[in-house]
Enzyme design. Structure first.
Site, PDB file in Angstrom:
ATOM      1  N   CYS A  50     -19.551   8.324 -25.752  1.00 18.57           N
ATOM      2  CA  CYS A  50     -20.227   7.763 -26.921  1.00 18.57           C
ATOM      3  C   CYS A  50     -19.409   6.668 -27.586  1.00 18.57           C
ATOM      4  O   CYS A  50     -18.332   6.317 -27.135  1.00 18.57           O
ATOM      5  CB  CYS A  50     -20.452   8.850 -27.967  1.00 18.57           C
ATOM      6  SG  CYS A  50     -21.223  10.317 -27.327  1.00 18.57           S
ATOM      7  N   SER A  73     -20.891  -4.823 -14.472  1.00  9.62           N
ATOM      8  CA  SER A  73     -19.491  -4.434 -14.617  1.00  9.62           C
ATOM      9  C   SER A  73     -18.577  -5.021 -13.544  1.00  9.62           C
ATOM     10  O   SER A  73     -17.390  -5.179 -13.775  1.00  9.62           O
ATOM     11  CB  SER A  73     -19.382  -2.916 -14.668  1.00  9.62           C
ATOM     12  OG  SER A  73     -20.228  -2.357 -13.706  1.00  9.62           O
ATOM     13  N   GLY A  81     -23.589   4.316 -25.375  1.00  8.96           N
ATOM     14  CA  GLY A  81     -24.556   5.396 -25.507  1.00  8.96           C
ATOM     15  C   GLY A  81     -25.924   4.863 -25.861  1.00  8.96           C
ATOM     16  O   GLY A  81     -26.055   4.092 -26.808  1.00  8.96           O
ATOM     17  N   CYS A 134      -4.444   8.044 -18.336  1.00  7.83           N
ATOM     18  CA  CYS A 134      -5.080   9.200 -17.707  1.00  7.83           C
ATOM     19  C   CYS A 134      -5.743   8.690 -16.434  1.00  7.83           C
ATOM     20  O   CYS A 134      -6.647   7.853 -16.484  1.00  7.83           O
ATOM     21  CB  CYS A 134      -6.128   9.840 -18.613  1.00  7.83           C
ATOM     22  SG  CYS A 134      -6.978  11.219 -17.766  1.00  7.83           S
ATOM     23  N   TYR A 140     -14.603   0.297 -16.109  1.00  9.76           N
ATOM     24  CA  TYR A 140     -16.066   0.336 -16.140  1.00  9.76           C
ATOM     25  C   TYR A 140     -16.696   0.412 -17.531  1.00  9.76           C
ATOM     26  O   TYR A 140     -17.666  -0.274 -17.822  1.00  9.76           O
ATOM     27  CB  TYR A 140     -16.559   1.541 -15.323  1.00  9.76           C
ATOM     28  CG  TYR A 140     -18.030   1.857 -15.529  1.00  9.76           C
ATOM     29  CD1 TYR A 140     -19.015   0.986 -15.059  1.00  9.76           C
ATOM     30  CD2 TYR A 140     -18.436   3.000 -16.214  1.00  9.76           C
ATOM     31  CE1 TYR A 140     -20.364   1.254 -15.262  1.00  9.76           C
ATOM     32  CE2 TYR A 140     -19.782   3.271 -16.424  1.00  9.76           C
ATOM     33  CZ  TYR A 140     -20.747   2.394 -15.950  1.00  9.76           C
ATOM     34  OH  TYR A 140     -22.061   2.654 -16.159  1.00  9.76           O
ATOM     35  N   ASN A 158     -16.468  10.840 -30.283  1.00 11.09           N
ATOM     36  CA  ASN A 158     -16.467  10.377 -28.889  1.00 11.09           C
ATOM     37  C   ASN A 158     -15.378  11.140 -28.152  1.00 11.09           C
ATOM     38  O   ASN A 158     -14.216  11.071 -28.518  1.00 11.09           O
ATOM     39  CB  ASN A 158     -16.187   8.868 -28.848  1.00 11.09           C
ATOM     40  CG  ASN A 158     -15.956   8.330 -27.431  1.00 11.09           C
ATOM     41  OD1 ASN A 158     -15.227   7.374 -27.234  1.00 11.09           O
ATOM     42  ND2 ASN A 158     -16.568   8.936 -26.427  1.00 11.09           N
ATOM     43  N   GLY A 159     -15.764  11.861 -27.099  1.00  8.45           N
ATOM     44  CA  GLY A 159     -14.787  12.616 -26.315  1.00  8.45           C
ATOM     45  C   GLY A 159     -15.300  13.998 -25.995  1.00  8.45           C
ATOM     46  O   GLY A 159     -16.472  14.312 -26.242  1.00  8.45           O
ATOM     47  N   CYS A 176     -14.037  14.572 -14.658  1.00 11.24           N
ATOM     48  CA  CYS A 176     -13.486  14.181 -15.959  1.00 11.24           C
ATOM     49  C   CYS A 176     -13.849  15.246 -16.985  1.00 11.24           C
ATOM     50  O   CYS A 176     -15.012  15.601 -17.117  1.00 11.24           O
ATOM     51  CB  CYS A 176     -14.060  12.841 -16.395  1.00 11.24           C
ATOM     52  SG  CYS A 176     -13.464  12.365 -18.024  1.00 11.24           S
TER      53      CYS A 176
HETATM   54  P1  AMP Z   1     -22.670   5.894  -7.376  1.00 17.61           P
HETATM   55  O1  AMP Z   1     -23.891   5.085  -7.117  1.00 17.61           O
HETATM   56  O2  AMP Z   1     -22.966   7.356  -7.574  1.00 17.61           O
HETATM   57  O3  AMP Z   1     -21.579   5.666  -6.362  1.00 17.61           O
HETATM   58  O4  AMP Z   1     -22.093   5.436  -8.808  1.00 17.61           O
HETATM   59  C1  AMP Z   1     -21.353   4.291  -8.941  1.00 17.61           C
HETATM   60  C2  AMP Z   1     -22.062   3.282  -9.793  1.00 17.61           C
HETATM   61  O5  AMP Z   1     -22.405   3.869 -11.061  1.00 17.61           O
HETATM   62  C3  AMP Z   1     -21.205   2.086 -10.074  1.00 17.61           C
HETATM   63  O6  AMP Z   1     -22.026   0.945  -9.921  1.00 17.61           O
HETATM   64  C4  AMP Z   1     -20.745   2.220 -11.516  1.00 17.61           C
HETATM   65  O7  AMP Z   1     -20.876   0.997 -12.211  1.00 17.61           O
HETATM   66  C5  AMP Z   1     -21.661   3.265 -12.117  1.00 17.61           C
HETATM   67  N1  AMP Z   1     -20.898   4.370 -12.753  1.00 17.61           N
HETATM   68  C6  AMP Z   1     -19.691   4.859 -12.447  1.00 17.61           C
HETATM   69  N2  AMP Z   1     -19.372   5.905 -13.239  1.00 17.61           N
HETATM   70  C7  AMP Z   1     -20.404   6.073 -14.077  1.00 17.61           C
HETATM   71  C8  AMP Z   1     -20.682   7.000 -15.126  1.00 17.61           C
HETATM   72  N3  AMP Z   1     -19.821   7.954 -15.462  1.00 17.61           N
HETATM   73  N4  AMP Z   1     -21.879   6.898 -15.768  1.00 17.61           N
HETATM   74  C9  AMP Z   1     -22.759   5.936 -15.411  1.00 17.61           C
HETATM   75  N5  AMP Z   1     -22.555   5.032 -14.435  1.00 17.61           N
HETATM   76  C10 AMP Z   1     -21.391   5.107 -13.766  1.00 17.61           C
END
Ligand code: AMP
Length: 468
Positions: free
Chosen positions: A8, A291, A34, A441, A250, A108-109, A390
């Site tokens: 968040c 990103s 968020g 971390c 990210y 947030n956390g 995480c």
């Molecule tokens: P995946 O398609 O499951 O390999 O997820 C990787 C993609 O999701 C990448 O394009 C990242 O930008 C995005 N991503 C990585 N971690 C998260 C997260 N915790 N929540 C939402 N998007 C994520």
């Protein structure tokens, strides 16, 4: 761990004018943290009034509702629901009326000892209405305030009980506090405005309000934000920090500066490191928007290979990451991203994404590029292989989810259909951020947690009580 996870953003402002519109504006700047609910609480001199609802900031906080509240001190929150439901019920700030007045809290956390503490306090008769660790914090604060009558003493006492990640914007009646966990896992920064001060998850919101960055809230520090200044109640000893590296890779906005390191610059450095660690003989470098953009620019600069935009992103598409099954997620990726055929056709392409979790996004995108005529598709990744969950507020929950736990890099290359695949190394990402590795971390990529978690390896345990 159960309960809603908090992925968040928070903000708090104390100024010489009605801050409601500024809170709303700041929340729009940190909307990426968020999108499921948003809220503001302001103190009008007597009571705290809150407006919060499900949806994006503009939907949750419409003009006709926020013009009914006013105050010169207030806090706000945007929430990214991962577990625990999306609706208005889980929206923050959370408020509570106590014998000494009202408390409003934005968090947030994730607390890692939430269940344990909740069980203990329920055993003593405490009542909880939600599965949220934010409610636990408010409850503990209310108890401590009852004992100590001193907000700062009460906050410190609560901080010595709770473990995990928390960046908090807290209002006790009209007093505003910013609080960061002892390891500084989630970001929190102090800003100066024309006629006041603020705290926020990300510095870009300070700039958007015409303010200047003062400094980050230090790990383990409590700051009281007043109109003219801020007062620090910091731990006397510096502890080992554990800033979440994924914020830079990210999560945060590229224009934000976290703990002295600008996100855009870090991402560009990541691209440069990738170009050195995993060079490729290709015609062009392409980002996965949004990103991966700065990562790709860095790769292009370091390698001298031209940068091109080859995917158009539909900004209004739904979030794919939290969709329930693989087929739905894959379909959603193709609704979200469309290749630009003229850029791609007949070319040897290198694409860069910030991370691979399940592999869904890249598998689909590599296939789409081939369908659009790409001759070769090479993939580079701005984060080392994600292998561990995480527990500190990023939505990556279980080991089964991670493709890198079940497959070697070459197998992953095969699965996503790429000609080559290269992840940045752990050393490489540390170099790109520019902080010491022991101040980060990296648990999701090295499975070493900065706080004690049942059944997991941990590298150190810092509780506030250890810092005396
Ligand atoms: P995946 O398609 O499951 O390999 O997820 C990787 C993609 O999701 C990448 O394009 C990242 O930008 C995005 N991503 C990585 N971690 C998260 C997260 N915790 N929540 C939402 N998007 C994520």
């Amino acid at each position: 761990m159960s309960g809603p996870r908090h992925y968040c953003g928070v903000v708090g402002i104390n100024a010489g004018h009605n801050v409601v519109a500024d809170l709303q504006k700041a929340l729009m700047i940190i909307q990426h943290r968020g999108q499921d609910s948003a809220g503001v609480s302001v103190f009008d001199g007597n009571v705290i009034n809150t407006v919060k609802d499900a949806g994006l900031v503009q939907i949750a906080l419409p003009k006709e509702r926020i013009e009914n509240i006013q105050g010169q001190v207030g806090i706000g929150h945007v929430r990214y629901a991962t577990t625990g439901g999306k609706g208005a019920m889980n929206a923050q700030p959370m408020t509570m009326t106590t014998v000494f007045g009202m408390i409003a809290l934005a968090h947030n956390g994730d607390l890692t000892n939430y269940q344990k503490l909740k069980t203990v306090y329920m055993g003593q008769g405490a009542v909880f209405q939600t599965d949220s660790d934010t409610e636990l914090i408010i409850n503990l604060l209310s108890r401590r305030m009852g004992q100590d009558q001193d907000p700062v003493k009460a906050i410190k006492a609560v901080m010595s009980e709770i473990d995990g990640a928390y960046a908090l914007a807290l209002m006790i009646n009209g007093r505003l506090f910013g609080i960061r966990d002892p390891l500084g896992i989630r970001p929190l920064i102090i800003g100066k405005l024309d006629d006041g001060y603020m705290i926020c998850s990300e510095s870009s919101a300070v700039y958007s309000l015409g303010g200047e960055i003062v400094r980050d809230v230090m790990p383990g520090e409590v700051v009281e934000i007043t109109q003219d200044s801020f007062k620090s109640y910091a731990p006397t000893t510096r502890c080992a920090y554990a800033h979440c590296f994924f914020e830079w890779v990210y999560f945060a906005r590229p224009d934000s500066i976290i703990d002295g390191c600008e996100v855009y610059n870090v991402r560009k450095n990541i691209g440069r490191v990738l170009a050195r660690e995993h060079p490729a003989d290709v015609d062009l470098v392409m980002p996965i928007p949004d990103s991966g953009r700065a990562h790709a620019i860095g790769f292009s600069i370091e390698s001298g290979i031209p940068y091109e935009e080859g995917f158009m992103k539909n900004r209004f598409a739904d979030r794919t990451f939290i969709m329930p099954d693989q087929a739905t997620r894959e379909k959603a990726v193709s609704n979200k991203m469309i290749p630009i055929k003229s850029t791609v056709d007949g070319k040897r392409i290198l694409i860069i994404d910030d991370s691979i979790v399940r592999g869904t996004t890249l598998k689909k995108l590599v296939h789409m590029l081939r369908d659009a005529g790409a001759k070769e598709v090479h993939v580079r990744v701005g984060s080392p292989p994600i292998i561990a969950p995480c527990f500190y507020g990023i939505d990556m929950k279980n080991r089964e989810q991670f493709i890198a736990n079940k497959h070697t890099v070459d197998e992953i290359r095969e699965i996503i259909g790429a000609d080559s695949l290269g992840y940045i190394s752990i050393e490489g990402v540390i170099e790109a951020i520019g902080l010491s590795g022991s101040d980060l971390c990296l648990a999701c990529v090295n499975a070493k947690y900065p706080t004690k978690i049942e059944g997991e390896e941990h590298r150190y345990q810092t509780r506030l009580t250890d810092l005396k």
